[in-house]
Write an enzyme that holds these catalytic residues in place. Structure first.
Site, PDB file in Angstrom:
ATOM      1  CE1 TYR A 484      -4.582  -0.820   0.694  1.00 17.16           C
ATOM      2  CE2 TYR A 484      -3.380  -2.866   0.996  1.00 17.16           C
ATOM      3  CZ  TYR A 484      -4.560  -2.202   0.774  1.00 17.16           C
ATOM      4  OH  TYR A 484      -5.726  -2.902   0.620  1.00 17.16           O
ATOM      5  CE1 TYR A 488       0.155   7.685  -2.058  1.00 14.16           C
ATOM      6  CE2 TYR A 488      -0.011   5.519  -1.060  1.00 14.16           C
ATOM      7  CZ  TYR A 488      -0.588   6.564  -1.748  1.00 14.16           C
ATOM      8  OH  TYR A 488      -1.905   6.490  -2.141  1.00 14.16           O
TER       9      TYR A 488
END
Length: 767
Positions: A484, A488
């Site tokens: 997830y 990022y």
């Protein structure tokens, strides 16, 4: 007919009216056409008298935009584009001109720091920093020079002049002196008699005036220095520091340079955001100006690190650039460590039966200068900077943590900060908690995240948006928690990652830009605004992890010798060995378990860093230059502050017993590479011997061996061959030219001054 001539045709056509209009056109040449158009329109509707009043009233606060453009040439086109955009957005042209001129006036005020133009090159910042530090040193020297005069006046009973002297208005120096003398004579002082109705002794306040000393002078100089820093918009050093440390910082050109660079870069970037030059259709995440400045700064830093080298006590020599690549300055190493900690934290969380939650928190609309979808200007934007938005999000998280602490709910994980396309930060939180607390954590965090201006979360149909707060439980059937957050992490470091199978556009950010091109802009954004991108919550100190990993298998002998010399308790040694093996094998989950698990307060952790003040045994106890007597061997920094260093770790057994372990075995000395050009650098080789003869002994007298006649003949032949070579000839020519230039410079230096006009007409020989 031009617009200016047309405006004159609709005026009274008198000489005074012509002069009145020309004064405005000359003062505001770049917007004279727009003002003339408005003047003509008002004159047609209400007459030239009303037009004159309209022009006088509305043009009073206007400034010439071209003068601002010329002052800030590197960003002149951006300022002009921003000014024209403000004019077009206003209901009327004159209102737009007023709004645009006020913005340009604020830009001029922010981009000029007490005479320093932040749009100039870095050389200007260096010169301005040196000028400020030198000025403060001169002021301090002037105060020191007045110590004797002050004490003499105090000893003779002479009172100083009043503090509220008015500025003399006379033009000549003698007239100004007479005005000041009259003010001193007419001013009230403690010996002046009061009014007759008040007894003389009733108004006296007796006190002993202090004798001026160096400490008093330093305090006075410190106040002046702090005032000078505030004039530049720079926050002075903290008052918690010693006065000597504060003054040393404020008189240091390097401190001024660093502050000017930081403040100037942030103000310049904020002006670029207000000029609509930071968004997905222009410079995404940060402006092109900031990106180029960051690249130039990296080049300067790399050149400096490459020009310096470090040598340890074993003779190993490395450049600082090589040492930096071995640490976390290398983005690949930084990303690998982050992903390892996230992945193993997830392993430990699943072992404990905890659930993972992925939250996204965004700042309210007033922090965003640009709309996300259209890229148009946001009318709700209040001029906040990314640091203001970051402070708001930190306050939201602080309130959430306080509420969770009151509810006795623990969370742990990582916080990632990344910018929107317009440079406004938002948070991604990957946290784990007990299953029974997941809904409570979501409710508390969402309540605080949406507490500010909740009305903008609903559309005209009453549907609530998730733009401010978004929650997504971790579904292990779709992937791991590390998956997830992997994108990022990569996006905020260097953009290097392996694209996941089956994920469309996994190598691009949310705006369609390639990660390899977006990562440098995000890194520049974080650097200019001073925003910490990654932070772990509720987990052990990573400093302990890194220090323990220094004690790898290569240093087992040093570790055994240390334990033999210090003799730790068996319980402490066993606990340390378990943690050391887990850390050196790269098992963060076992390290987390051995350190007490998540959400354990740091003071209860079994291992903590071993920090203490550094020592300097080479410090002289007495300085003959300043007469200062030094006490102790504590090492001091550049500004006289104590230097705190990390030497290792401290291990506890849970029963109050502690033991220190040394993890840093090398003492490094930094020097310029020019001192060791003859030695190997970067490969760990020892430098070349410093003597010009062999270090091996040749007999009792330790004299070098005389060469044989054959060896002397061979040496002479090699010398003659060298003299006949082109390299030798070129070196001799260079040396000859350098000698000629040196003689010419010396001749010019000691040459007599040129004759004056009188000497030209009357030579010395004829007199």
């Amino acid at each position: 007919m031009s617009t200016l001539e047309l405006a004159f045709e609709y005026s009274s056509r008198t000489r005074d009216c012509r002069r009145f209009l020309d004064e405005h056109w000359k003062r505001l040449p770049s917007i004279a056409e727009q003002l003339a158009g408005g003047y003509t329109h008002v004159s047609k509707q209400h007459g030239h008298a009303a037009a004159n009043r309209w022009l006088r009233r509305n043009a009073a606060e206007l400034i010439d935009p071209a003068s601002v453009y010329r002052r800030f040439t590197p960003i002149a086109s951006d300022l002009e584009r921003g000014f024209q955009s403000l004019v077009k957005r206003a209901p009327t042209t004159i209102e737009g001109l007023q709004i645009g001129c006020r913005w340009l006036a604020s830009v001029e005020e922010r981009l000029v720091l007490n005479g320093y133009n932040v749009t100039h090159d870095d050389e200007a910042a260096i010169n301005h920093a040196e000028a400020q530090a030198s000025a403060l040193e001169r002021e301090r020297s002037k105060l020191i020079g007045g110590i004797a005069e002050h004490n003499r006046r105090l000893r003779l009973g002479l009172l100083p002049p009043p503090l509220n002297l008015k500025t003399p208005k006379a033009r000549t120096l003698s007239g100004q002196a007479r005005e000041i003398a009259l003010q001193i004579a007419d001013s009230r002082n403690p010996l002046s008699p009061p009014l007759g109705i008040i007894p003389l002794m009733a108004v006296f306040t007796w006190y002993r005036a202090p004798v001026m000393s160096l400490s008093v002078v330093n305090e006075m100089a410190l106040q002046k220095a702090r005032h000078r820093a505030r004039l530049h918009g720079i926050n002075p050093p903290s008052l918690k520091m010693k006065s000597a440390v504060q003054l040393a910082k404020l008189t240091d050109p390097l401190w001024w340079r660093r502050q000017l660079r930081r403040l100037g870069s942030r103000r310049l970037e904020q002006v670029q955001r207000e000029a609509h030059r930071v968004h997905k259709r222009a410079g995404i995440y940060c402006s092109d100006v900031t990106l180029e400045r960051r690249r130039a700064q990296k080049n300067r830093n790399h050149a400096l690190l490459d020009a310096l080298e470090a040598i340890n006590q074993e003779g190993q020599v490395y450049t600082l650039a090589e040492l930096a690549e071995l640490g976390l300055s290398n983005p690949d190493h930084r990303r690998a460590e982050l992903m390892l900690r996230i992945r193993d934290t997830e392993v430990e969380a699943r072992r404990l039966g905890h659930v993972g939650m992925f939250y996204t928190i965004t700042a309210p609309s007033r922090f965003h200068p640009v709309h996300a979808k259209s890229g148009a200007r946001n009318t709700k934007y209040d001029g906040s900077t990314p640091r203001d938005a970051q402070a708001y999000l930190q306050q939201v998280w602080a309130r959430t943590r306080a509420k969770l602490a009151r509810e006795d709910i623990g969370v742990y994980g990582i916080r990632v900060v990344e910018p929107h396309h317009d440079g406004t930060p938002h948070w991604h939180l990957l946290v784990w908690t007990a299953p029974e607390h997941a809904d409570t954590v979501t409710e508390i965090l969402g309540c605080h995240a949406e507490a500010d201006t909740p009305e903008e979360l609903y559309d005209w149909r009453g549907h609530k948006s998730t733009a401010r707060f978004k929650v997504e439980p971790i579904d292990y059937t779709r992937g791991t928690a590390a998956g997830y957050v992997a994108k990022y992490i990569s996006k905020n470091i260097n953009g290097e990652q392996f694209a996941r199978d089956g994920m469309k556009d996994d190598d691009k950010d949310s705006y369609g830009h390639d990660l390899n091109s977006s990562a440098p802009r995000i890194e520049s954004w974080a650097a200019v605004w001073g925003i910490r991108q990654f932070q772990f919550v509720g987990l052990p100190s990573v400093t302990v992890w890194r220090e323990i990993r220094r004690l790898n298998d290569k240093h087992l002998d040093e570790l055994d010798n240390w334990e033999k010399a210090t003799r730790p308790e068996a319980r402490i040694a066993a606990r340390f060995e378990q943690i050391r093996k887990a850390a050196n094998s790269g098992q963060w989950d076992q390290f987390l378990r051995l350190m007490g698990g998540p959400n354990l307060p740091r003071k209860y952790r079994p291992v903590k860093p071993w920090t203490m003040p550094r020592v300097d045994l080479s410090r002289a106890e007495f300085s003959h230059a300043t007469g200062e007597e030094r006490e102790g061997v504590e090492a001091l920094g550049r500004h006289g502050e104590s230097k705190i260093g990390t030497f290792g770790i401290v291990v506890t057994d849970g029963r109050g017993n502690e033991h220190e372990y040394l993890t840093r075995f090398y003492r490094w000395q930094v020097r310029g590479r020019s001192l060791s050009d003859q030695g190997g650098s970067g490969s760990g080789e020892a430098a070349s011997p410093w003597t010009r003869v062999t270090n091996c002994t040749q007999g009792p007298d330790i004299q070098p061996r005389e060469p044989s006649p054959a060896e002397l003949k061979a040496q002479r032949e090699r010398l003659e061959e060298w003299k006949r070579s082109e390299i030798y000839r070129a070196e001799m020519e260079d040396a000859f030219h350098e000698a000629q230039e040196a003689r010419e410079a010396a001749r010019n230096l000691f040459a007599p001054p040129p004759p004056t006009q009188q000497e030209e007409y009357f030579p010395t020989e004829l007199c």
